[in-house]
Design an enzyme around this catalytic site. Structure first.
Site, PDB file in Angstrom:
ATOM      1  N   SER A  99      31.641  54.613  75.789  1.00  0.00           N
ATOM      2  CA  SER A  99      32.085  55.387  74.620  1.00  0.00           C
ATOM      3  C   SER A  99      31.466  56.774  74.688  1.00  0.00           C
ATOM      4  CB  SER A  99      31.648  54.692  73.327  1.00  0.00           C
ATOM      5  OG  SER A  99      31.760  55.550  72.206  1.00  0.00           O
TER       6      SER A  99
ATOM      7  N   TYR B 226      25.594  50.718  67.664  1.00  0.00           N
ATOM      8  CA  TYR B 226      26.750  50.874  68.543  1.00  0.00           C
ATOM      9  C   TYR B 226      26.426  51.841  69.682  1.00  0.00           C
ATOM     10  CZ  TYR B 226      31.515  51.929  70.053  1.00  0.00           C
ATOM     11  OH  TYR B 226      32.661  52.095  70.803  1.00  0.00           O
TER      12      TYR B 226
END
Length: 254
Positions: free
Chosen positions: A138, A151
């Protein structure tokens, strides 16, 4: 170009969103797709879509955070040419607002889940004379994202694992790369916004869309196309690399 004829591909989280787009595209290119998914119905729907179009696909119910389940499931698949570690979950919170339970939940799925799949797949790839691993990281692995502590931690780990695996198995003819999407419009995003920003859905969707300098979220099919390239023979000179697919998020937000 970019054909995957007779290639056996495992895609975790392949029942929806980016994973589904990868599964559909890879099957179109001739691969036999094996979908690892907790959501039985989503997986079955994806398999039905692929087989209806003349492709080959099978789904397996498996919790990637459970190593024995992963080992048993990969044994059912047998020959593995390509592993795509795509399964993951998100979380909102800062370091001092993230509970131990939430931190461990994100770690177990996003980090341990990828490790479990690597642990099960690498011996099969080596026995097969090599293969390809693609991890979904990501933009959160490269830049600071507000309220995404757990995350971001997990995706930073994915990036680091990618480099380690690429280095360790380069002489086994195993290539390992990762991709780093920015915001991609999937059903997961819609559900995430509805759950965390109830009553502000349109406002938040617009804000997240415009956080990409290109002015919109990505499409799952665009991410799948990059994944196809990186898993094809045409990308045979690429390993140990992270590919942002982010509408300019990392380099143009200034």
């Amino acid at each position: 170009m970019f054909k995957l004829t007779n290639k056996s591909v495992i895609i975790t989280g392949g029942g929806s969103g980016i994973g589904k787009a990868m599964a559909v595209l890879f099957a179109q290119q001739g691969a036999e797709v094996h979908i690892i998914e907790l959501n039985d119905q989503a997986a079955a729907d994806t398999v039905s879509e692929i087989t209806a179009a003349g492709g080959k696909a099978t789904s397996y119910a498996c919790d990637v955070s459970n190593q024995q389940q992963v080992i048993d499931t990969f044994a059912k698949v047998g020959k593995i040419d390509i592993l795509i570690n795509n399964a993951g979950i998100a979380h909102i919170g800062k370091a001092d607002t993230t509970s131990t339970e939430d931190f461990e939940r994100v770690f177990n799925v996003n980090v341990k889940g990828a490790y479990n799949c690597l642990y099960a797949a690498i011996p099969a790839l080596k026995a097969n004379g090599g293969g390809i691993i693609l991890n979904t990281a990501s933009i959160a692995a490269s830049v600071g994202i507000t309220d995404r502590f757990a995350y971001s931690m997990s995706k930073g780990a994915i990036h680091a694992m990618t480099l380690s695996v690429a280095r360790d198995y380069i002489n086994d003819n195993i290539r390992c790369n990762c991709i780093s999407p920015a915001r991609v419009h999937t059903p997961f995003v819609d559900g995430f916004i509805a759950k965390n920003y109830a009553g502000r859905e349109e406002e938040i969707f617009e804000k997240l869309s415009k956080s990409q300098p290109i002015g919109r979220m990505g499409k799952p099919e665009e991410v799948a196309a990059l994944a196809l390239y990186l898993c094809s023979d045409e990308a045979g000179f690429i390993t140990g690399t992270d590919y942002p697919i982010d509408g300019g998020f990392i380099t143009l937000n200034n």
